[in-house]
Scaffold this motif. Structure first.
Motif, PDB file in Angstrom:
ATOM      1  N   GLY A  39     -77.047 142.050  79.932  1.00 17.85           N
ATOM      2  CA  GLY A  39     -76.001 141.181  79.438  1.00 17.85           C
ATOM      3  C   GLY A  39     -75.384 141.631  78.134  1.00 17.85           C
ATOM      4  N   VAL A  40     -75.656 142.869  77.717  1.00  9.24           N
ATOM      5  CA  VAL A  40     -75.115 143.413  76.472  1.00  9.24           C
ATOM      6  C   VAL A  40     -74.371 144.700  76.798  1.00  9.24           C
ATOM      7  CG1 VAL A  40     -75.643 144.251  74.152  1.00  9.24           C
ATOM      8  CG2 VAL A  40     -77.022 142.423  75.147  1.00  9.24           C
ATOM      9  N   ARG A  41     -73.130 144.837  76.320  1.00 11.42           N
ATOM     10  CA  ARG A  41     -72.358 146.063  76.515  1.00 11.42           C
ATOM     11  C   ARG A  41     -72.599 146.987  75.329  1.00 11.42           C
ATOM     12  NH1 ARG A  41     -67.750 146.128  79.739  1.00 11.42           N
ATOM     13  NH2 ARG A  41     -67.592 148.287  79.023  1.00 11.42           N
ATOM     14  N   TYR A  42     -72.909 148.265  75.617  1.00 12.76           N
ATOM     15  CA  TYR A  42     -73.229 149.234  74.573  1.00 12.76           C
ATOM     16  C   TYR A  42     -72.161 150.325  74.535  1.00 12.76           C
ATOM     17  CZ  TYR A  42     -77.890 147.155  74.444  1.00 12.76           C
ATOM     18  OH  TYR A  42     -78.939 146.284  74.309  1.00 12.76           O
ATOM     19  N   PHE A  43     -71.830 150.766  73.328  1.00 19.64           N
ATOM     20  CA  PHE A  43     -70.865 151.840  73.139  1.00 19.64           C
ATOM     21  C   PHE A  43     -71.448 152.821  72.125  1.00 19.64           C
ATOM     22  CE2 PHE A  43     -68.646 147.928  74.142  1.00 19.64           C
ATOM     23  CZ  PHE A  43     -67.921 148.302  75.275  1.00 19.64           C
ATOM     24  N   GLY A  44     -71.403 154.079  72.452  1.00 20.79           N
ATOM     25  CA  GLY A  44     -71.989 155.100  71.588  1.00 20.79           C
ATOM     26  C   GLY A  44     -72.682 156.154  72.427  1.00 20.79           C
ATOM     27  N   PRO A  45     -73.721 156.803  71.915  1.00 22.06           N
ATOM     28  CA  PRO A  45     -74.344 156.529  70.609  1.00 22.06           C
ATOM     29  C   PRO A  45     -73.549 157.118  69.443  1.00 22.06           C
ATOM     30  CG  PRO A  45     -75.437 158.367  71.649  1.00 22.06           C
ATOM     31  CD  PRO A  45     -74.399 157.885  72.622  1.00 22.06           C
ATOM     32  N   PHE A  46     -73.750 156.555  68.268  1.00 23.59           N
ATOM     33  CA  PHE A  46     -73.191 157.072  67.036  1.00 23.59           C
ATOM     34  C   PHE A  46     -74.289 157.827  66.292  1.00 23.59           C
ATOM     35  CE2 PHE A  46     -70.429 153.715  68.261  1.00 23.59           C
ATOM     36  CZ  PHE A  46     -69.181 153.970  67.716  1.00 23.59           C
ATOM     37  N   SER A  47     -73.877 158.796  65.488  1.00 26.25           N
ATOM     38  CA  SER A  47     -74.879 159.579  64.753  1.00 26.25           C
ATOM     39  C   SER A  47     -75.492 158.782  63.616  1.00 26.25           C
ATOM     40  CB  SER A  47     -74.233 160.862  64.206  1.00 26.25           C
ATOM     41  OG  SER A  47     -73.134 160.528  63.372  1.00 26.25           O
ATOM     42  N   GLN A  48     -74.710 157.872  63.023  1.00 23.89           N
ATOM     43  CA  GLN A  48     -75.202 157.072  61.906  1.00 23.89           C
ATOM     44  C   GLN A  48     -74.763 155.627  62.082  1.00 23.89           C
ATOM     45  OE1 GLN A  48     -77.174 158.222  59.597  1.00 23.89           O
ATOM     46  NE2 GLN A  48     -77.023 160.410  60.013  1.00 23.89           N
ATOM     47  N   ALA A  49     -75.574 154.698  61.571  1.00 27.83           N
ATOM     48  CA  ALA A  49     -75.223 153.287  61.686  1.00 27.83           C
ATOM     49  C   ALA A  49     -73.973 152.960  60.877  1.00 27.83           C
ATOM     50  CB  ALA A  49     -76.400 152.419  61.228  1.00 27.83           C
ATOM     51  N   TRP A  50     -73.768 153.659  59.737  1.00 31.82           N
ATOM     52  CA  TRP A  50     -72.577 153.361  58.937  1.00 31.82           C
ATOM     53  C   TRP A  50     -71.306 153.697  59.698  1.00 31.82           C
ATOM     54  CZ3 TRP A  50     -69.540 157.545  58.320  1.00 31.82           C
ATOM     55  CH2 TRP A  50     -70.137 158.814  58.311  1.00 31.82           C
ATOM     56  N   ALA A  51     -71.350 154.667  60.611  1.00 36.25           N
ATOM     57  CA  ALA A  51     -70.160 154.998  61.394  1.00 36.25           C
ATOM     58  C   ALA A  51     -69.769 153.830  62.297  1.00 36.25           C
ATOM     59  CB  ALA A  51     -70.417 156.253  62.219  1.00 36.25           C
ATOM     60  N   ILE A  52     -70.761 153.124  62.834  1.00 42.06           N
ATOM     61  CA  ILE A  52     -70.468 151.941  63.656  1.00 42.06           C
ATOM     62  C   ILE A  52     -69.845 150.855  62.795  1.00 42.06           C
ATOM     63  CG2 ILE A  52     -71.451 150.185  65.170  1.00 42.06           C
ATOM     64  CD1 ILE A  52     -73.690 152.040  65.838  1.00 42.06           C
ATOM     65  N   ARG A  53     -70.408 150.625  61.620  1.00 37.65           N
ATOM     66  CA  ARG A  53     -69.919 149.547  60.764  1.00 37.65           C
ATOM     67  C   ARG A  53     -68.486 149.816  60.304  1.00 37.65           C
ATOM     68  NH1 ARG A  53     -75.435 150.118  58.964  1.00 37.65           N
ATOM     69  NH2 ARG A  53     -76.652 148.362  59.745  1.00 37.65           N
ATOM     70  N   GLU A  54     -68.170 151.073  60.004  1.00 40.16           N
ATOM     71  CA  GLU A  54     -66.797 151.398  59.614  1.00 40.16           C
ATOM     72  C   GLU A  54     -65.842 151.189  60.781  1.00 40.16           C
ATOM     73  OE1 GLU A  54     -66.296 155.172  57.849  1.00 40.16           O
ATOM     74  OE2 GLU A  54     -67.534 154.738  56.082  1.00 40.16           O
ATOM     75  N   THR A  55     -66.262 151.621  61.972  1.00 38.63           N
ATOM     76  CA  THR A  55     -65.428 151.429  63.161  1.00 38.63           C
ATOM     77  C   THR A  55     -65.221 149.944  63.432  1.00 38.63           C
ATOM     78  OG1 THR A  55     -66.223 153.496  64.128  1.00 38.63           O
ATOM     79  CG2 THR A  55     -65.243 151.893  65.632  1.00 38.63           C
ATOM     80  N   LEU A  56     -66.292 149.171  63.395  1.00 41.27           N
ATOM     81  CA  LEU A  56     -66.204 147.746  63.674  1.00 41.27           C
ATOM     82  C   LEU A  56     -65.369 147.031  62.621  1.00 41.27           C
ATOM     83  CD1 LEU A  56     -67.078 145.445  65.503  1.00 41.27           C
ATOM     84  CD2 LEU A  56     -69.165 145.233  64.151  1.00 41.27           C
ATOM     85  N   ASP A  57     -65.508 147.448  61.366  1.00 43.07           N
ATOM     86  CA  ASP A  57     -64.730 146.824  60.302  1.00 43.07           C
ATOM     87  C   ASP A  57     -63.233 147.009  60.539  1.00 43.07           C
ATOM     88  OD1 ASP A  57     -64.715 145.536  57.560  1.00 43.07           O
ATOM     89  OD2 ASP A  57     -63.604 147.382  57.138  1.00 43.07           O
ATOM     90  N   ALA A  58     -62.847 148.187  61.044  1.00 42.09           N
ATOM     91  CA  ALA A  58     -61.436 148.434  61.351  1.00 42.09           C
ATOM     92  C   ALA A  58     -60.969 147.603  62.534  1.00 42.09           C
ATOM     93  CB  ALA A  58     -61.226 149.928  61.625  1.00 42.09           C
TER      94      ALA A  58
END
Length: 669
Positions: free
Chosen positions: A127-146
């Motif tokens: 029940g969870v959609r996943y996108f990635g993987p990303f090399s670093q967690a901060w890269a996800i947070r920057e993407t999500l923030d945008a």
């Protein structure tokens, strides 16, 4: 097991000052390191009432055969010395910390009443959609923030959400329009779910559609002189483009494909898939599949396609929105390493679900083939990681050791296992390897390799007898020396402790595994019998069905394919085989190159080694010019001319192995 009372020091002998202590077993191995503010109180606690000790401590004091301590000046010194000794000896009863991080993903919890976007690691949940993987967690947070400018979905935890819902006040993100604030009813459940689904579509490959739609709205707003709205849309477009550009462009924009690859051993297969949409990698997924029967690569691909896309077929409802999602989930192309036997039927089935043509193909060259190599490398790494995690899990290791002990009917716990393998090419350059597993984990510092010559190299059984006899002759010699200098409990200095270490090669195993069937097992048992050793168990591993052959038994022991013991046996055998092959290739490569240069008059060992180091391979050396040869220190014009002439008269100078062997240590890094 030793009786703790047999080595308990007298209470008056132990000082009452800070110090570090070490418990050793009967072979001198350090099994536990500890520190204490008061050595007397701490050490007495191990001996006063052993039956009241915790199970692990109880096992430790019964495994140990002596205890020794070193007095230090302060608690800080005891901390430093304890850390140093734990790092040096890696005692089996001390806690070992291991990093268990996995790649981070951007996850959207569509199963929740109000879906949440967040960073997730570890095992994937339903029940969870996943996108990635990303090399670093901060890269996800920057993407999500945008992305939150355009898709202001909930990102807060359940606790924060519930508090805001009770108070009726949203958090900071709700005030700055980076959250639609469903906690206070600013958006309905259905509209918030649509926002989350739009975010998933954007991340899954629908970026161009959203950007084009917003661009059209921006132009229309500008044409209507609504410049404030146009400016907001412009900022949204920039945010989406910033997030969109984070995905690596690997193929042409028109490419929509799923690329599958797998890596297998006798028992399991690791499968990896990269999802490419619009030429960009939009996601990745992996599976570990247990092989319950012999399966060809084509059959494996067929089963994989059926299982991956079968769920989409079952859940498909046929409406327009569902068809759009299905076309995203099932791409135009499915790239696999091997074509399934019923390719046409599978393509027809997938096309009927998707509503458009889908092709199953094998890529032989080009960008897709290069990307498929990356997917295959990920699959191999995934299989290796899975096996190492299985080995690193103490519960699984304990289960495998107990199952193997029960299957072989061995009385003592399998604390140490040694495995031997013979490697050669048609009886030449015969070598053997010895690998060691303690507590189910490889102990590479105890690995040994053997060169076998003379009559011992005539066949595998003679070689196995020679290796076992040599190894345990050394063990008996060290045991004799140990009896002359028995272990005693008491105080020693740090310098004496360093000098007191015994040869690791002398430790006896509980189980000797040999790579082979009844002949090799008989040879190993005969070597132990000739040495008078009767307390070491011997078994052989047959490669075809992973059977375990025991001395004098007409039938093998068959371990269940799903048992943890079988995975352990397979891993021990594979490690012994790898170590033997590596050593054999090194020895054979050196012998071949040296023999190729034997006919050059005046070429001594030093210059020969210099040539090997400089050119790196026999093929390059054989084709080198006189000028290139003179670049090697010590090789002048006359010697260069001799070498060129030597290779010119040889009919096939590059026959056999091409690469020269490395001079570095084999397998111990």
């Amino acid at each position: 097991m030793a009786d703790p009372a047999s080595y308990r020091p007298a209470p008056g002998e132990i000082p009452t000052v800070p110090g570090v202590y070490r418990f050793r077993d009967e072979f001198g191995r350090v099994v536990y390191v500890g520190k204490a503010k008061n050595l007397r109180n701490r050490l007495n606690s191990y001996f006063q009432n052993v039956h009241a000790l915790a199970p692990k401590v109880y096992a430790m004091v019964h495994t140990a055969a002596s205890v020794e301590w070193t007095v230090v000046g302060s608690e800080l010194e005891s901390l430093q010395l304890e850390y140093t000794w734990i790092k040096e000896y890696k005692p089996r009863f001390n806690i070992a910390f291991r990093d268990d991080k996995s790649y981070p993903y951007l996850a959207v919890t569509l199963k929740d009443r109000f879906p949440r976007a967040q960073v997730m690691r570890g095992e994937k949940k339903k029940g969870v959609r996943y996108f990635g993987p990303f090399s670093q967690a901060w890269a996800i947070r920057e993407t999500l923030d945008a992305l939150l400018r355009v898709f202001p979905v909930r990102t807060c935890s359940a606790g924060v959400f519930n508090r805001a819902e009770r108070s009726g006040r949203p958090c900071l993100l709700g005030y700055i329009d980076k959250c639609s604030a469903p906690c206070v009813g600013n958006i309905s459940q259905q509209d918030h779910l649509k926002l989350a689904e739009d975010l998933c579509r954007f991340m899954g490959g629908g970026a161009e559609k959203f950007i084009a739609n917003l661009t059209q709205q921006m132009k229309q707003a500008a044409a209507d002189f609504d410049f404030e709205k146009a400016a907001v849309l412009r900022d949204d477009i920039e945010a989406l483009q910033k997030a969109f550009e984070r995905n690596a462009v690997v193929l042409a924009d028109s490419v929509d494909a799923d690329l599958f690859a797998f890596a297998s051993d006798e028992l399991e297969t690791a499968v990896q898939v990269f999802y490419v949409r619009g030429g960009r990698i939009r996601g990745q997924r992996g599976w570990i599949v247990e092989k319950v029967e012999e399966t060809s690569d084509a059959a494996l691909v067929e089963q994989l396609i059926m299982q991956v896309y079968g769920e989409i077929a079952v859940n498909s409802t046929g409406d327009l929105a569902e068809l759009e999602q299905t076309q995203h989930d099932i791409p135009r192309q499915i790239v696999v390493p091997t074509l399934p036997d019923n390719r046409e039927k599978l393509e027809e089935w997938l096309s009927s679900i998707r509503g458009a043509k889908t092709h199953i193909m094998v890529s032989q060259r080009g960008d897709k083939h290069a990307l498929l190599q990356t997917v295959a490398e990920n699959a191999q790494q995934s299989l290796t990681l899975h096996k190492s995690r299985r080995a690193g899990d103490i519960t699984t290791r304990s289960t495998s050791l107990v199952e193997l002990q029960d299957a072989l009917e061995i009385a003592d716990p399998l604390l140490r296992i040694e495995c031997y393998d013979i490697s050669h090419v048609q009886g030449t350059n015969v070598v053997a390897s010895m690998v060691v597993f303690e507590d189910g984990l490889p102990k590479k510092s105890d690995y040994r390799k053997f060169s076998i010559t003379g009559d011992a190299a005539r066949d595998d059984t003679a070689s196995m007898y020679d290796v076992i006899h040599r190894r345990f002759s050394r063990y008996l010699a060290d045991q004799k020396q140990r009896r002359q200098n028995p272990l005693t409990s008491g105080e020693i200095s740090a310098e004496e402790a360093a000098e007191k270490e015994t040869a690791k090669f002398a430790y006896p195993p509980n189980l000797v595994l040999v790579d082979g069937g009844p002949p090799q097992v008989a040879a190993a048992q005969r070597a132990l019998d000739d040495l008078g050793i009767s307390d070491i168990f011997v078994a052989g591993i047959a490669k075809r069905l992973e059977e375990l052959w025991l001395p004098s038994d007409d039938f093998p022991v068959i371990l269940p394919r799903s048992s943890q013991a079988l995975f352990l046996v397979q891993r021990v055998r594979d490690e012994a085989h790898r170590f033997a092959i590596t050593f054999h290739r090194t020895k054979r490569g050196k012998a071949m190159v040296k023999s190729a240069l034997d006919g050059v008059a005046g070429l001594g060992p030093a210059k020969r080694e210099a040539l090997i180091k400089h050119f790196g391979s026999l093929k390059v050396l054989a084709s080198a010019s006189e000028e290139e040869l003179q670049e090697v220190p010590g090789v002048g014009p006359a010697m260069a001319a001799k070498i060129v002439e030597h290779f010119a008269v040889q009919k096939d100078p590059t026959a056999g192995e091409d690469s020269l062997a490395s001079e570095e240590s084999v397998g111990l890094s």
